[in-house]
Design a protein around this motif. Structure first.
Motif, short mmCIF file in Angstrom:
data_model
loop_
_atom_site.label_atom_id
_atom_site.label_comp_id
_atom_site.label_asym_id
_atom_site.label_seq_id
_atom_site.Cartn_x
_atom_site.Cartn_y
_atom_site.Cartn_z
N HIS A 127 -32.37 5.17 -3.63
CA HIS A 127 -33.00 6.08 -2.75
C HIS A 127 -34.05 6.71 -3.36
O HIS A 127 -33.95 7.13 -4.62
CB HIS A 127 -32.20 6.69 -1.70
CG HIS A 127 -31.34 7.60 -2.21
ND1 HIS A 127 -30.13 7.41 -2.76
CD2 HIS A 127 -31.66 8.92 -2.56
CE1 HIS A 127 -29.50 8.52 -3.33
NE2 HIS A 127 -30.33 9.29 -3.43
N HIS A 129 -35.87 10.38 -2.86
CA HIS A 129 -36.02 11.89 -2.20
C HIS A 129 -37.52 12.12 -2.25
O HIS A 129 -38.26 12.04 -3.41
CB HIS A 129 -35.15 12.78 -2.59
CG HIS A 129 -33.68 12.47 -2.68
ND1 HIS A 129 -32.98 12.97 -1.29
CD2 HIS A 129 -32.74 11.99 -3.59
CE1 HIS A 129 -31.73 12.55 -1.75
NE2 HIS A 129 -31.61 12.15 -3.07
N HIS A 174 -32.81 8.13 -7.15
CA HIS A 174 -31.32 8.12 -7.61
C HIS A 174 -30.85 6.84 -7.70
O HIS A 174 -30.92 6.10 -6.79
CB HIS A 174 -30.70 9.02 -6.59
CG HIS A 174 -30.69 10.40 -6.57
ND1 HIS A 174 -30.44 11.59 -5.78
CD2 HIS A 174 -31.27 11.12 -7.78
CE1 HIS A 174 -30.90 12.56 -6.44
NE2 HIS A 174 -31.40 12.51 -7.49
#
Ligand SMILES: [Zn+2]
Length: 203
Positions: A127, A129, A174
């Protein structure tokens, strides 16, 4: 096709195996009056690595010194790579953080006691952020699924990358240790949006 910014760099961070603890599980593992001890701030504001570690005990083997990340959460969640699953003897699903329903459990051992988790072990879905400003600059929205290209000597395009947007976040993608090793990442590696896979959040 959506118009996205493929030239803005995304820092890539490798997450080692770790766990987030609920308050009740922290009390069982470390003692009711033992607060988590922050030792290092993580890139996401308010998130930190703790001095505390636990041992994961699976059907086939165990892994010691698995890092606890803070702050405490509503439910305990263990995030491991595929390589760890072979060692533990578990098969776990790829899930966005927080979606642990129906995932396998595991035994956690701490200095003061152990916890038999009924569920909560996942491979974290990779993902990114980002803040709302970042999302605007990239031309993407929260929960879109994108592909991210990594240059270097093991060039790779990661698909199934979930975009997560919040003013509380800081820009970082990540991946876990297996994903990181597959692309031979180092701390300086950056990625670039390659394309939009879907806008429905399905990974
Ligand atoms: Zn993350």
């Amino acid at each position: 096709m959506q118009t996205i910014n493929t030239s803005k760099a995304i820092p890539i961070e490798t997450s080692g195996r770790h766990l987030h603890l609920s308050t009740v599980d922290r009390e069982t593992l470390f003692g009711a009056d033992h607060a988590l001890t922050p030792i290092k701030d993580l890139s996401q504001p308010g998130q930190f690595a703790c001095a505390e570690t636990v041992t994961l005990v699976g059907p086939k083997g165990e892994i010691k010194e698995v890092r606890v990340l803070g702050p405490e959460r509503g439910r305990t969640q263990v995030e491991i790579a595929k390589t760890d699953q072979f060692k533990l003897g578990l098969t776990v699903p790829v899930r966005p953080s927080g979606q642990i329903e129906g995932s396998p459990g595991i035994t956690l051992q701490g200095p003061k006691g152990s916890v038999e988790l009924k569920e909560g072990v996942i491979m974290a879905a990779r993902h990114i952020h980002m803040t709302p400003e970042d999302a605007k600059a990239f031309g993407v929205q929260d929960r879109w699924v994108v592909r991210v290209k990594i240059d270097g000597d093991r060039e790779l395009i990661y698909g199934d990358v979930l975009v997560r947007v919040s003013p509380k976040y800081a820009l970082a993608m990540h991946v876990d240790t297996d994903e990181s090793n597959a692309a031979n990442l180092d701390r300086q590696t950056q990625g670039y949006l390659d394309s939009v896979q879907n806008t429905t959040g399905e990974i």
